[in-house]
Design a protein around this motif. Structure first.
Motif, PDB file in Angstrom:
ATOM      1  N   ILE A 170       9.153   8.954   2.495  1.00  0.00           N
ATOM      2  CA  ILE A 170       9.201  10.045   1.517  1.00  0.00           C
ATOM      3  C   ILE A 170       9.491  11.362   2.255  1.00  0.00           C
ATOM      4  O   ILE A 170      10.247  12.202   1.778  1.00  0.00           O
ATOM      5  CB  ILE A 170       7.851  10.140   0.761  1.00  0.00           C
ATOM      6  N   THR A 171       8.905  11.524   3.426  1.00  0.00           N
ATOM      7  CA  THR A 171       9.129  12.748   4.204  1.00  0.00           C
ATOM      8  C   THR A 171      10.563  12.773   4.740  1.00  0.00           C
ATOM      9  O   THR A 171      11.189  13.824   4.794  1.00  0.00           O
ATOM     10  CB  THR A 171       8.126  12.809   5.364  1.00  0.00           C
TER      11      THR A 171
ATOM     12  N   GLU B  55      12.791   3.011  13.740  1.00  0.00           N
ATOM     13  CA  GLU B  55      11.887   4.101  13.331  1.00  0.00           C
ATOM     14  C   GLU B  55      10.694   4.079  14.261  1.00  0.00           C
ATOM     15  O   GLU B  55      10.668   3.320  15.231  1.00  0.00           O
ATOM     16  CB  GLU B  55      11.468   3.928  11.867  1.00  0.00           C
TER      17      GLU B  55
ATOM     18  N   ARG C 253       7.890   4.210  -4.907  1.00  0.00           N
ATOM     19  CA  ARG C 253       7.969   3.268  -3.777  1.00  0.00           C
ATOM     20  C   ARG C 253       6.913   2.168  -3.925  1.00  0.00           C
ATOM     21  O   ARG C 253       7.175   1.012  -3.599  1.00  0.00           O
ATOM     22  CB  ARG C 253       7.812   4.013  -2.445  1.00  0.00           C
TER      23      ARG C 253
ATOM     24  N   LYS D 117       6.372  -1.687   1.752  1.00  0.00           N
ATOM     25  CA  LYS D 117       5.224  -1.150   2.498  1.00  0.00           C
ATOM     26  C   LYS D 117       4.075  -2.159   2.396  1.00  0.00           C
ATOM     27  O   LYS D 117       3.183  -2.043   1.552  1.00  0.00           O
ATOM     28  CB  LYS D 117       4.851   0.232   1.926  1.00  0.00           C
TER      29      LYS D 117
ATOM     30  N   TYR E  50       0.826  -1.207   0.000  1.00  0.00           N
ATOM     31  CA  TYR E  50       0.000   0.000   0.000  1.00  0.00           C
ATOM     32  C   TYR E  50       0.856   1.250   0.000  1.00  0.00           C
ATOM     33  O   TYR E  50       2.075   1.201   0.225  1.00  0.00           O
ATOM     34  CB  TYR E  50      -0.948  -0.003   1.205  1.00  0.00           C
TER      35      TYR E  50
ATOM     36  N   SER F 102       4.151  11.232   5.985  1.00  0.00           N
ATOM     37  CA  SER F 102       3.514  12.009   4.922  1.00  0.00           C
ATOM     38  C   SER F 102       2.366  12.876   5.402  1.00  0.00           C
ATOM     39  O   SER F 102       2.234  14.009   4.971  1.00  0.00           O
ATOM     40  CB  SER F 102       3.013  11.087   3.819  1.00  0.00           C
TER      41      SER F 102
HETATM   42  N1  PDD Z   1       3.120   5.343   7.268  1.00  0.00           N
HETATM   43  N2  PDD Z   1       7.840   4.358   8.810  1.00  0.00           N
HETATM   44  C1  PDD Z   1       6.699   3.651   8.922  1.00  0.00           C
HETATM   45  C2  PDD Z   1       6.748   2.325   9.607  1.00  0.00           C
HETATM   46  C3  PDD Z   1       5.495   4.167   8.409  1.00  0.00           C
HETATM   47  O1  PDD Z   1       4.362   3.445   8.515  1.00  0.00           O
HETATM   48  C4  PDD Z   1       5.493   5.454   7.810  1.00  0.00           C
HETATM   49  C5  PDD Z   1       4.263   6.082   7.241  1.00  0.00           C
HETATM   50  C6  PDD Z   1       6.700   6.151   7.708  1.00  0.00           C
HETATM   51  C7  PDD Z   1       6.807   7.498   7.049  1.00  0.00           C
HETATM   52  O2  PDD Z   1       6.842   7.378   5.661  1.00  0.00           O
HETATM   53  P1  PDD Z   1       6.344   8.539   4.683  1.00  0.00           P
HETATM   54  O3  PDD Z   1       7.108   9.750   5.017  1.00  0.00           O
HETATM   55  O4  PDD Z   1       6.638   8.011   3.338  1.00  0.00           O
HETATM   56  O5  PDD Z   1       4.851   8.712   4.938  1.00  0.00           O
HETATM   57  C8  PDD Z   1       7.853   5.570   8.219  1.00  0.00           C
HETATM   58  C9  PDD Z   1       1.880   5.732   6.629  1.00  0.00           C
HETATM   59  C10 PDD Z   1       1.588   7.177   6.659  1.00  0.00           C
HETATM   60  C11 PDD Z   1       0.754   4.853   7.134  1.00  0.00           C
HETATM   61  O6  PDD Z   1       1.002   3.667   7.283  1.00  0.00           O
HETATM   62  O7  PDD Z   1      -0.353   5.335   7.352  1.00  0.00           O
END
Ligand code: PDD
Length: 287
Positions: free
Chosen positions: A205-206, A178, A51, A146, A32, A242
């Motif tokens: 991404i952030t 993380e 990604r 993901k 996802y 994000s």
């Molecule tokens: N998750 N690490 C994990 C385990 C995450 O689930 C997420 C974000 C991030 C941050 O990634 P990004 O900057 O690409 O959003 C890091 C999303 C928002 C979610 O599962 O809802």
């Protein structure tokens, strides 16, 4: 009305149906993305879609649609504005429950939206600092993919909630990886530290954007191992994701971080973030 996308059809969420033998449902055999749209403009859309393709390739799901088109249409059908789009691709319906799959299965593609606050319209003083706990990272060793199988993340996040904290920070072999739902940054003496990109963390991404902004501004950063002591001794701790951008953490396991408030480095990064987003919205930057 909540319009969702399912296998080629935009429809009200109540009407959307998937098979009980969908492998996403039975096995979490699915990947996802979560992508914010601010006034219809996708936040680092291409990076998110790259990604997604990485995740699909890594788990051998063959699916390629015009993802950007699909998401833009979904966002418009849901009234535009500030929405976060969720896009999920499962391996599809195998007609029975069995671990092995056939190569030629038709994936199930699902997408939906929900409203999000426009963090870029908020002032730094409206951002609520977070508290965190540290708990064991019980995930597999391909956290760069993901996948929807988020049970370890969910249990960690719930543990944080039950302890009155906002986020769980995950630790494996004595090192922080993380957050359950975010990437981690530790700031010490003007330097930004973050765990290196590897299969133990999601390539956020952030997170990438923060490092890019730091680079542009000449703010020093290092991708390094971070242990518990380093975390607690930090001047500032940030989380990124994000839909939340970059957020300060002011306490970990009940220990106050730095001055216990939003730090000056965070204030600066937050402003850079807002600048980035404004450039994105006005088309001043091709991002
Ligand atoms: N998750 N690490 C994990 C385990 C995450 O689930 C997420 C974000 C991030 C941050 O990634 P990004 O900057 O690409 O959003 C890091 C999303 C928002 C979610 O599962 O809802």
């Amino acid at each position: 009305m909540n319009i969702v996308y399912l296998n080629g059809v935009f429809q009200p969420s109540e009407q959307a149906r998937i098979s009980v033998f969908d492998r996403g449902f039975l096995f979490g055999d699915a990947v996802y993305e979560v992508i914010p749209f601010y006034q219809g403009v996708g936040f680092r859309l291409q990076e998110h879609l790259d990604r997604l393709r990485h995740s699909l390739r890594a788990v051998h799901i063959r699916s390629e649609l015009d993802w950007a088109d699909l998401l833009h249409e979904l966002v418009q059908l849901n009234g535009g504005g500030n929405l976060s789009a969720y896009l999920q691709v499962s391996r599809g319906d195998s007609g029975e429950r069995r671990p092995q799959y056939d190569e030629d299965m038709a994936p199930t593609v699902f997408a939906c939206c929900r409203p999000i606050p426009d963090i870029y319209q908020l002032g730094a003083d409206q951002i609520k600092p977070l508290t965190a706990i540290v708990t064991a990272d019980l995930r597999w060793h391909r956290c760069d993919i993901k996948i929807t199988g988020l049970l370890p993340n969910i249990l960690a996040a719930q543990q944080a909630r039950e302890q009155g904290a906002d986020e769980a920070l995950l630790m494996r072999d004595g090192l922080l990886t993380e957050g359950a739902n975010s990437n981690l940054f530790v700031i010490r003496q003007g330097v930004i530290y973050t765990p290196k990109r590897s299969s133990e963390i999601l390539g956020g991404i952030t997170r990438e954007l923060i490092l890019e902004l730091a680079d542009d501004e000449g703010i020093p950063y290092q991708e390094v191992d971070i242990d518990y002591q380093t975390l607690l001794a930090a001047d500032e701790v940030w989380l990124s994701g994000s839909t939340r951008g970059v957020v300060p953490v002011v306490s970990v396991d009940g220990h106050t971080i730095g001055g216990g408030d939003k730090g000056p480095m965070w204030q600066r990064m937050f402003q850079l973030f807002i600048g980035f987003q404004q450039a994105l919205m006005t088309g001043a930057k091709d991002v």
